[in-house]
Design a protein around this motif. Structure first.
Motif, PDB file in Angstrom:
ATOM      1  N   LYS A 161       0.672  -1.032  -0.021  1.00  0.00           N
ATOM      2  CA  LYS A 161       0.055   0.367   0.039  1.00  0.00           C
ATOM      3  C   LYS A 161       0.938   1.558  -0.288  1.00  0.00           C
ATOM      4  CE  LYS A 161      -3.672   0.065   1.338  1.00  0.00           C
ATOM      5  NZ  LYS A 161      -5.493  -0.331   2.293  1.00  0.00           N
ATOM      6  N   GLN A 162       2.046   1.271   0.434  1.00  0.00           N
ATOM      7  CA  GLN A 162       3.126   2.372   1.235  1.00  0.00           C
ATOM      8  C   GLN A 162       3.891   2.588  -0.595  1.00  0.00           C
ATOM      9  OE1 GLN A 162       3.089   4.665   3.106  1.00  0.00           O
ATOM     10  NE2 GLN A 162       2.078   3.881   4.582  1.00  0.00           N
ATOM     11  N   LEU A 163       3.811   1.702  -1.097  1.00  0.00           N
ATOM     12  CA  LEU A 163       4.205   1.819  -2.770  1.00  0.00           C
ATOM     13  C   LEU A 163       3.220   2.372  -3.734  1.00  0.00           C
ATOM     14  CD1 LEU A 163       6.724  -1.772  -3.010  1.00  0.00           C
ATOM     15  CD2 LEU A 163       7.552   0.481  -3.831  1.00  0.00           C
ATOM     16  N   LEU A 164       1.960   1.568  -3.465  1.00  0.00           N
ATOM     17  CA  LEU A 164       1.120   2.095  -4.289  1.00  0.00           C
ATOM     18  C   LEU A 164       0.251   3.745  -3.994  1.00  0.00           C
ATOM     19  CD1 LEU A 164      -0.770   1.130  -6.230  1.00  0.00           C
ATOM     20  CD2 LEU A 164      -2.635   0.935  -4.636  1.00  0.00           C
ATOM     21  N   LYS A 165       0.876   4.005  -2.570  1.00  0.00           N
ATOM     22  CA  LYS A 165       0.500   5.709  -1.873  1.00  0.00           C
ATOM     23  C   LYS A 165       1.358   6.661  -2.814  1.00  0.00           C
ATOM     24  CE  LYS A 165      -1.703   4.881   2.004  1.00  0.00           C
ATOM     25  NZ  LYS A 165      -1.804   5.337   3.465  1.00  0.00           N
ATOM     26  N   GLN A 166       2.749   6.101  -3.013  1.00  0.00           N
ATOM     27  CA  GLN A 166       4.052   6.505  -3.255  1.00  0.00           C
ATOM     28  C   GLN A 166       3.834   6.558  -5.083  1.00  0.00           C
ATOM     29  OE1 GLN A 166       6.022   7.827  -1.331  1.00  0.00           O
ATOM     30  NE2 GLN A 166       6.609   8.749  -3.368  1.00  0.00           N
ATOM     31  N   TYR A 167       2.896   5.752  -5.755  1.00  0.00           N
ATOM     32  CA  TYR A 167       3.162   5.800  -7.143  1.00  0.00           C
ATOM     33  C   TYR A 167       2.099   6.781  -7.051  1.00  0.00           C
ATOM     34  CZ  TYR A 167       1.217   4.269 -11.605  1.00  0.00           C
ATOM     35  OH  TYR A 167       0.873   4.274 -13.175  1.00  0.00           O
ATOM     36  N   ILE A 168       1.086   6.761  -6.081  1.00  0.00           N
ATOM     37  CA  ILE A 168      -0.115   8.251  -6.805  1.00  0.00           C
ATOM     38  C   ILE A 168       0.376   9.501  -6.611  1.00  0.00           C
ATOM     39  CG2 ILE A 168      -2.449   8.971  -6.498  1.00  0.00           C
ATOM     40  CD1 ILE A 168      -2.980   5.720  -5.365  1.00  0.00           C
ATOM     41  N   CYS A 169       1.117   9.564  -5.324  1.00  0.00           N
ATOM     42  CA  CYS A 169       2.156  11.088  -5.595  1.00  0.00           C
ATOM     43  C   CYS A 169       2.595  11.029  -6.577  1.00  0.00           C
ATOM     44  CB  CYS A 169       2.710  10.287  -3.904  1.00  0.00           C
ATOM     45  SG  CYS A 169       1.634  10.910  -2.313  1.00  0.00           S
ATOM     46  N   SER A 170       3.835   9.884  -6.446  1.00  0.00           N
ATOM     47  CA  SER A 170       4.550  10.555  -8.039  1.00  0.00           C
ATOM     48  C   SER A 170       3.808  10.777  -9.144  1.00  0.00           C
ATOM     49  CB  SER A 170       5.437   9.091  -8.248  1.00  0.00           C
ATOM     50  OG  SER A 170       6.743   9.193  -9.421  1.00  0.00           O
ATOM     51  N   PHE A 192      -7.035  -1.935  -3.600  1.00  0.00           N
ATOM     52  CA  PHE A 192      -5.979  -2.778  -4.882  1.00  0.00           C
ATOM     53  C   PHE A 192      -6.995  -2.834  -6.321  1.00  0.00           C
ATOM     54  CE2 PHE A 192      -3.818  -3.649  -0.706  1.00  0.00           C
ATOM     55  CZ  PHE A 192      -2.596  -2.968  -1.195  1.00  0.00           C
ATOM     56  N   GLN A 193      -7.427  -1.653  -6.760  1.00  0.00           N
ATOM     57  CA  GLN A 193      -8.032  -1.917  -7.750  1.00  0.00           C
ATOM     58  C   GLN A 193      -7.817  -0.122  -8.494  1.00  0.00           C
ATOM     59  OE1 GLN A 193     -12.011  -1.707  -6.491  1.00  0.00           O
ATOM     60  NE2 GLN A 193     -11.817  -3.682  -5.834  1.00  0.00           N
ATOM     61  N   LYS A 194      -8.237  -0.155 -10.218  1.00  0.00           N
ATOM     62  CA  LYS A 194      -8.266   0.132 -10.912  1.00  0.00           C
ATOM     63  C   LYS A 194      -8.870   1.821 -10.511  1.00  0.00           C
ATOM     64  CE  LYS A 194     -10.096   1.060 -14.289  1.00  0.00           C
ATOM     65  NZ  LYS A 194     -10.309   2.560 -14.665  1.00  0.00           N
ATOM     66  N   THR A 195      -9.887   1.590 -10.161  1.00  0.00           N
ATOM     67  CA  THR A 195     -10.995   2.780 -10.053  1.00  0.00           C
ATOM     68  C   THR A 195      -9.906   4.164  -8.874  1.00  0.00           C
ATOM     69  OG1 THR A 195     -12.828   2.051 -10.624  1.00  0.00           O
ATOM     70  CG2 THR A 195     -13.072   3.923  -9.415  1.00  0.00           C
ATOM     71  N   SER A 196      -9.896   3.020  -7.504  1.00  0.00           N
ATOM     72  CA  SER A 196      -9.447   3.424  -6.205  1.00  0.00           C
ATOM     73  C   SER A 196      -8.296   4.229  -6.501  1.00  0.00           C
ATOM     74  CB  SER A 196      -9.194   2.492  -5.219  1.00  0.00           C
ATOM     75  OG  SER A 196      -8.630   3.150  -4.216  1.00  0.00           O
ATOM     76  N   ILE A 197      -7.318   3.428  -7.564  1.00  0.00           N
ATOM     77  CA  ILE A 197      -5.682   4.556  -7.543  1.00  0.00           C
ATOM     78  C   ILE A 197      -5.998   5.486  -8.355  1.00  0.00           C
ATOM     79  CG2 ILE A 197      -3.452   4.252  -8.946  1.00  0.00           C
ATOM     80  CD1 ILE A 197      -3.615   1.093  -8.072  1.00  0.00           C
ATOM     81  N   ILE A 208      -5.021   9.448  -7.649  1.00  0.00           N
ATOM     82  CA  ILE A 208      -4.828  10.284  -8.761  1.00  0.00           C
ATOM     83  C   ILE A 208      -5.235  11.684  -9.113  1.00  0.00           C
ATOM     84  CG2 ILE A 208      -3.374  10.814 -10.657  1.00  0.00           C
ATOM     85  CD1 ILE A 208      -2.532   7.742 -10.395  1.00  0.00           C
ATOM     86  N   ILE A 209      -6.341  11.460 -10.003  1.00  0.00           N
ATOM     87  CA  ILE A 209      -7.343  12.773  -9.930  1.00  0.00           C
ATOM     88  C   ILE A 209      -7.607  13.669  -8.552  1.00  0.00           C
ATOM     89  CG2 ILE A 209      -9.544  13.398 -10.699  1.00  0.00           C
ATOM     90  CD1 ILE A 209      -9.782  10.926 -12.121  1.00  0.00           C
TER      91      ILE A 209
END
Length: 841
Positions: free
Chosen positions: A608-617, A752-757, A761-762
Motif C-alpha cells: 500500500k505504501q508503494l501504491l501511495k508513492q506511485y499515486i503521489c509521484s 488495490f483497484q484501478k478506480t481507487s488508484i 491521482i485525480i
C-alpha cells in the motif's frame, strides 16, 4: 480309519494306548485278540481287503529289509576286518610295553648310581659356577667406563645407554665400595656427556626425535621438558600438509578470476583444483592421518612407556597425567587450525558457491563422520572431547549458514537482475512512448504490446522468485537424505526439527522475506525522498512502484501459501498458528507461523505504501504541469477563450496512459467503460439529477451537464460588484474557513483497484488546481477560460473512475466557484458556447 482302533479308543482302558493288544503297531500287540476282534466286528469283504492290505505291507517290509541288508553288507564286512586287525595290533603293543618297562627300570638304576657318585662334588661345582658368574660381572663393571667411552666416540649412543642401564642397578647397589664408586662416577661423567650431546642434537633437531627422546628418557631427563619440546618440534612438520592445502585453495580461487596471486607459477601448474569431496578427503588423509601417527608415537614415548628411572607409582601417574594434558592442548590447537581451514574451504568462492548440493552435503557428512569416529582414538579427557564435539557442531552450523548465505545471494542476484532488466525495459518503453507522442503515430497494437509486456513482467518475476525458493527448499532437504544426520547419530528426529526450524524456516525463508521487505522499503524510501526534494526526474520510473506493489500482493497471496505447502512436504512439518506458545498441544512436528503472519502484514503495508508513492509521484507530475501553466499565465489580460488550453489535453493524455498501466495490473470487480481517444466520441452528455440545473439544452433536445459555480458563490460575487471592497472581509473569512475546515483525504479507503488508484491521482490533481486558483485574480475572460477547461476535464475524468464521479463534480464546482470569487468581472460563459468549444477540441 481302523474300526478296531476307534472302538478301543472309545472305551475306557487302564492300559496306555501304546500297549493296546489290538493295535498292530503297539508293543503289547496280541495276534489272537486282534484276529478275534476282526472276525467278530468286520464283514467278509472287509476281511478280504484287510488280508490283502497286510500281505502288501509284509512284502513292502521284506523289500525294505533286503535293501538295508544289501546296503550295510560292505559295512559289516569292513567292521569285522577292523576288529580282527585291532586284535592283532593290541597283541603287538602289549609286547612293546613290556619291553619299555624293562628299559625304564634299567635307566632308573643307572641314574641312581650316578647320583650317588656325583653327590659329593655337587656343592663344589655350584660354588665355582657362582664365583665364575660374579667374576664375569665384575669384569663387565670394570670394563664399563672404557666401553662407554668407545660407544661415545663411535656415536653409538643407543648401545651406550643400554649398557649403562643394565649396569646401573649393580653400581647403585655397591656404590659404598670405593672401587665401584669410582666406576660409577666415571660412567656418570661419560653418560652426562652423552646426554648433553643428545640434548643438543635434540634441541637442534639433527636426529630423529623419537629415538633421541627414548635415550634421554632412559638417562633420566625431565619428561616435562622433553614432552613440550617434542610437541613443539613436530608442529611445523604436522602443519606442512595444511599449508599445501591452503595453497591448493588459493589456486582454485585464482582460477575463479582472482587477480591477486601469492603462489608461484610452478606450484600453480603442479596443482589442479579438486571437487570439494575430494578436497576434504585429501586434506583429512594428509593432515589428520599424520596427526594420528604422531599421537601414537607420543603416547608410546611418554604415556604408555614405563619409566626406567626408579620412582613411586604416584609420581609416575602424575607425570603421565601432565603428558596427557600437554597432548590435549596440542591436539586442540592443531585441530582448531584444521577446523579454521575447513571453514575457509566451505566459505570460499570456488567451493562454497558450487551448485552441486549433493557433493556439498557428502563432503560435510564425510568430514563429520570421520572426525567423530577418530577423536575417540586419542587418550583424551571428557573435557577435551567436549571441546572437539563443540568444534564439530560449530562447523556444521557454519557450513549450513554458508549454504544459506549462498542461496540468499543467489536469489538476490536473480531478483536484482530482473529488477535491472525491468528498469531498462521501462526506460526503453518510456522513451519509445515519448517519441511516438511527438510524432503522433503510436498505434493501438503497440499499446497492446506495451500492456502485454508490463503484465508479463510481474508474472515472470513472481514465477522466477517462487521457483528459486522452491528449488532452494529441495536442495536444503538434501541435508536430511541418506544420513543419520551428519554426526548426530541417534538424534535424527531432533536434528530434522532443529534444521528445518532454525535454518530452513527462520534462517532462510523468513530471513529472505525480511530481505525482500528491506529492499521494497528502500525503493519506497528512495521514491519518497525524491518526491520531497521537489524534483521532476526520479531514480526509478513511477510504473516500477506500481509493478512492485502488484508483485508484493501476488507473492503474499499466492506464492507464500504455495511455498509453505512445499516446506511442509519436504520437511514433514506442519505450520500452525500457536500464539499461546502451547507446544504440547501443537505437537513436536509443528512450527509456529505467527512470525510469517506478521511478515505478511508487513508485505501488505509496504504494497500500500508503494501504491501511495506511485499515486503521489504521478499526481506530483500532473500537478506540476498544471501549476506551471496557471502561474505563468496572465489571467487579467487574457483574450476571449476559443479553445481548450493544451495543458488540459496533455493531462487527459497522461491520465489515459496511467489508466492503461493501472488497468493491466489492477482491475476492478465491475466492468469499466473504455475511454476512446477519437474526437468524434466527445465526452459524456446525459441528465444528472444530483447536479445543479443551469446547463443549456443542445439542439438535439438532449440535456448536457455543464459544471457551473455554486449559487452562493455567484450571488456573493455579483452583489459585491466590480471594484467594490465591501465583501473583501467576507471573502477573506470564507477563504480561511475553507483552508482550515475543508480537508480532502487523498488516500481514504485506498483499495488495490484501478478506480481507487485513479481516483486518488485525480483528487490530488484537482486539489492542486483548486489551490493554484485561490492564489490568482481573474478577469472575465480568465473566468470563462477556466470554465472551458473545467468542463473539458469533466467530460473525460468520469471515465477513469467508472461513473463514481461525485467527488470530481464537487471539486470542479469548487474550482469554478473559487474562480468566480476571485474574478473582477464575474460574467459566466453560456453553456452552449462551452459545449461548442469543447466539441471543437
Amino acid at each position: 480309519m481302523d474300526p478296531s482302533r476307534s472302538a478301543s479308543n472309545s472305551q475306557p482302558s487302564t492300559f496306555p494306548s501304546t500297549y493296546d493288544p489290538t493295535n498292530i503297531d503297539s508293543p503289547g500287540f496280541d495276534p489272537e485278540t486282534y484276529v478275534t476282534k476282526l472276525l467278530r466286528e468286520t464283514r467278509l469283504t472287509q476281511l478280504i481287503d484287510k488280508e490283502q492290505l497286510l500281505t502288501k505291507q509284509i512284502k513292502t517290509l521284506d523289500n525294505e529289509m533286503q535293501t538295508l541288508v544289501y546296503e550295510n553288507y560292505n559295512k559289516f564286512i569292513s567292521a569285522t576286518d577292523t576288529i580282527r586287525q585291532m586284535k592283532k595290533d593290541f597283541k603287538t603293543m602289549e609286547d612293546e610295553m613290556t619291553h619299555l618297562i624293562s628299559t625304564m627300570s634299567t635307566i632308573n638304576s643307572n641314574n641312581h648310581q650316578i647320583h650317588l657318585t656325583l653327590d659329593n662334588r655337587r656343592q663344589e661345582i655350584r660354588k665355582l659356577t657362582s664365583i665364575h658368574l660374579l667374576l664375569q660381572k665384575l669384569q663387565y663393571l670394570f670394563q664399563l667406563p672404557n666401553k662407554l667411552k668407545e660407544y661415545a666416540d663411535d656415536n653409538q649412543y643407543d648401545l651406550a645407554v643400554n649398557t649403562y642401564t643394565k649396569a646401573l642397578k649393580a653400581l647403585q647397589k655397591y656404590e659404598h665400595i670405593p672401587s665401584f664408586n669410582h666406576i660409577q662416577q666415571t660412567s656418570k661423567e661419560t653418560m652426562n656427556n652423552i646426554r648433553d650431546e643428545l640434548k643438543s642434537r635434540f634441541d637442534q633437531q639433527q636426529t630423529t626425535s623419537s629415538n633421541v627422546v627414548k635415550l634421554l628418557l632412559q638417562l633420566g631427563e625431565s619428561s616435562d621438558y622433553l614432552a613440550q619440546q617434542y610437541l613443539s618440534q613436530n608442529k611445523h612438520r604436522l602443519e606442512q600438509p595444511l599449508a599445501l592445502m591452503k595453497q591448493q585453495l588459493i589456486v582454485a580461487e585464482n582460477q575463479l578470476g582472482s587477480t591477486s596471486s601469492t603462489i608461484s607459477n610452478t606450484v600453480t601448474q603442479q596443482m589442479h583444483p579438486m571437487d570439494i569431496l575430494e578436497f576434504v578427503d585429501t586434506s583429512y588423509n594428509s593432515y589428520i592421518k599424520n596427526l594420528h601417527e604422531f599421537v601414537e608415537s607420543y603416547e608410546l614415548l611418554f604415556i604408555r612407556n614405563s619409566s626406567t628411572v626408579p620412582s613411586s607409582p604416584s609420581i609416575d601417574d602424575e607425570y603421565k597425567e601432565r603428558c596427557k594434558h600437554y597432548l590435549e592442548e596440542y591436539l586442540l590447537e592443531l585441530y582448531s587450525n584444521y577446523i579454521k581451514f575447513i571453514h575457509d574451504l566451505f566459505q570460499s568462492k570456488y567451493y562454497g558457491q558450487d551448485d552441486d548440493i549433493q557433493l556439498y552435503v557428502r563432503a560435510i557428512d564425510r568430514f563429520l563422520r570421520r572426525s567423530s569416529n577418530d577423536i575417540y582414538k586419542y587418550l583424551l579427557t571428557q573435557h577435551a572431547l567436549e571441546k572437539m564435539r563443540l568444534m564439530l557442531d560449530t562447523f556444521l552450523t557454519f557450513a549450513i549458514e554458508c549454504r544459506l548465505k549462498f542461496y540468499h545471494l543467489y536469489i538476490d542476484r536473480h531478483f536484482h537482475d530482473q529488477i535491472i532488466e525491468l528498469r531498462k525495459s521501462l526506460t526503453i518503453i518510456q522513451t519509445t512512448t515519448t517519441t511516438n507522442e511527438q510524432v503522433q503515430s503510436s498505434s493501438s497494437t503497440e499499446n497492446q504490446q506495451l500492456q502485454l509486456n508490463l503484465s508479463q513482467c510481474v508474472d515472470k518475476m513472481l514465477k522466477q522468485l517462487t521457483s528459486d525458493i522452491k528449488i532452494t527448499f529441495q536442495n536444503l532437504s538434501t541435508f536430511l537424505n541418506g544420513t543419520e544426520m551428519i554426526g548426530h547419530t541417534g538424534k535424527k528426529n531432533l536434528f530434522v526439527k532443529q534444521f528445518a526450524t532454525n535454518h530452513v524456516w527462520n534462517g532462510f525463508f523468513l530471513t529472505l522475506l525480511h530481505r525482500l521487505i528491506t529492499y521494497f522499503e528502500h525503493e519506497y524510501t528512495t521514491a519518497s525522498n525524491n518526491s520531497t526534494m521537489i524534483r521532476h526526474e526520479q531514480s526509478s520510473p513511477p510504473i516500477l512502484l506500481l509493478i512492485l506493489s502488484k508483485l508484493i500482493l501476488d507473492f503474499d497471496s499466492s506464492s507464500i501459501p504455495y511455498l509453505c505447502t512445499v516446506f511442509e512436504e519436504k520437511f514433514n512439518l506442519i505450520l500452525e498458528n500457536n500464539q499461546r506458545g502451547d507446544n504440547q498441544k501443537s505437537g513436536s512436528s509443528s512450527i509456529d507461523r505467527s512470525t510469517l503472519t506478521a511478515v505478511q502484514k508487513q508485505f501488505s503495508i509496504i504494497a500500500k505504501q508503494l501504491l501511495k508513492q506511485y499515486i503521489c509521484s504521478q499526481g506530483y507530475t500532473l500537478s506540476q504541469m498544471l501549476r506551471k501553466s496557471i502561474e505563468t499565465r496572465d489571467w487579467l489580460n487574457t483574450i476571449e477563450p476559443r479553445h481548450v488550453r493544451s495543458v488540459m489535453k496533455r493531462i487527459i493524455e497522461d491520465l489515459t496512459q496511467i489508466d492503461k498501466q493501472v488497468r493491466m495490473l489492477y482491475n476492478d470487480q465491475q466492468s469499466s467503460v473504455p475511454l476512446t481517444s477519437s474526437s468524434s466520441s466527445y465526452g459524456r452528455y446525459y441528465h444528472r439529477s444530483n447536479l445543479i440545473s443551469g446547463g443549456g439544452r443542445s439542439s438535439d433536445g438532449g440535456r448536457r451537464t455543464i459544471i457551473m459555480p455554486r449559487s452562493s458563490a455567484l450571488d456573493r460575487a455579483t452583489s459585491r460588484g466590480p471594484g467594490s471592497s465591501g465583501g473583501s472581509t467576507g471573502n477573506l473569512q470564507l477563504n480561511f474557513h475553507k483552508v482550515f475546515n475543508e480537508k480532502l483525504d487523498i488516500f481514504i479507503d485506498l483499495q488495490f483497484q484501478k478506480t481507487s488508484i485513479l481516483s486518488s491521482i485525480i483528487k490530488l490533481l484537482l486539489k492542486t488546481y483548486l489551490e493554484c486558483i485561490r492564489l490568482k485574480t481573474f478577469s472575465r475572460y480568465g473566468l470563462q477560460q477556466v470554465q472551458v477547461d473545467i468542463n473539458y476535464l469533466y467530460n473525460y475524468l468520469w471515465s477513469f473512475v467508472n461513473n463514481d464521479d461525485r467527488f470530481i463534480t464537487n471539486l470542479l464546482e469548487e474550482i469554478v466557484s473559487s474562480t468566480v470569487m476571485r474574478c473582477l468581472d464575474p460574467i459566466l460563459m453560456e453553456a452552449s458556447v462551452i459545449t461548442v468549444i469543447c466539441e471543437g477540441n
